[in-house]
Design a protein around this motif. Structure first.
Motif, PDB file in Angstrom:
ATOM      1  N   LYS A  87       3.997   5.427  -5.684  1.00  0.00           N
ATOM      2  CA  LYS A  87       3.982   5.291  -7.148  1.00  0.00           C
ATOM      3  C   LYS A  87       2.939   6.196  -7.798  1.00  0.00           C
ATOM      4  N   PHE A  88       1.741   6.230  -7.238  1.00  0.00           N
ATOM      5  CA  PHE A  88       0.645   6.974  -7.861  1.00  0.00           C
ATOM      6  C   PHE A  88       0.372   8.319  -7.195  1.00  0.00           C
ATOM      7  N   LEU A 117       0.831  -1.196   0.000  1.00  0.00           N
ATOM      8  CA  LEU A 117       0.000   0.000   0.000  1.00  0.00           C
ATOM      9  C   LEU A 117       0.868   1.251   0.000  1.00  0.00           C
ATOM     10  N   LEU A 118       1.913   1.276   0.817  1.00  0.00           N
ATOM     11  CA  LEU A 118       2.814   2.423   0.876  1.00  0.00           C
ATOM     12  C   LEU A 118       3.522   2.624  -0.463  1.00  0.00           C
ATOM     13  N   LEU A 119       3.991   1.542  -1.070  1.00  0.00           N
ATOM     14  CA  LEU A 119       4.674   1.661  -2.364  1.00  0.00           C
ATOM     15  C   LEU A 119       3.727   2.164  -3.450  1.00  0.00           C
ATOM     16  N   LYS A 120       2.475   1.726  -3.413  1.00  0.00           N
ATOM     17  CA  LYS A 120       1.507   2.207  -4.403  1.00  0.00           C
ATOM     18  C   LYS A 120       1.144   3.669  -4.164  1.00  0.00           C
ATOM     19  N   LEU A 152       8.684  12.765  -5.059  1.00  0.00           N
ATOM     20  CA  LEU A 152       8.883  11.400  -4.604  1.00  0.00           C
ATOM     21  C   LEU A 152       8.349  10.447  -5.664  1.00  0.00           C
ATOM     22  N   GLY A 153       9.166   9.480  -6.029  1.00  0.00           N
ATOM     23  CA  GLY A 153       8.758   8.506  -7.042  1.00  0.00           C
ATOM     24  C   GLY A 153       9.268   7.131  -6.694  1.00  0.00           C
TER      25      GLY A 153
END
Length: 108
Positions: free
Chosen positions: A14-15, A8-11, A52-53
């Motif tokens: 990402k988005f 969830l944190l990575l998504k 942040l990406g």
């Protein structure tokens, strides 16, 4: 941090998503920032030009965790609403919700 929260944190990274699901799960802002910094240090995320990406390593980690959690097709891009899950109850148990906690009202 377990895999469901990590993905969830990575998504979110990402988005460029909203962190309110993590707040509803009980995480504090300082814990979220610490986790984001850990992802940057691990090479899963990066800051470029003040933004942040996610990196290729982070995308690969999302795919790996999705496979571990058996998420396919739409489940890859639709996150389940973890904060609304309730514990399992016995099949014979009659559940009566608290009337004050309902989001809808019955007029008498």
């Amino acid at each position: 941090m377990d895999n469901t929260v990590k993905i969830l944190l990575l998504k979110i990274i990402k988005f460029n998503g909203d962190i309110s699901p993590l707040i509803k799960m009980g995480y504090e802002y300082s814990q979220i920032v610490k986790s984001i910094n850990e992802e940057i240090n691990d090479g899963n995320a990066e800051r470029k030009n003040g933004l942040l990406g996610i990196t290729d390593k982070g995308n690969n980690l999302i795919d790996t965790i999705s496979k571990k959690l058996n998420r396919t097709d739409s489940a890859k891009w639709i996150e389940p609403e973890i904060e609304s899950k309730i514990p399992k109850i016995k099949i014979n148990f009659v559940y009566l919700p608290n009337q004050n906690e309902l989001t809808f009202r019955f007029d008498k």
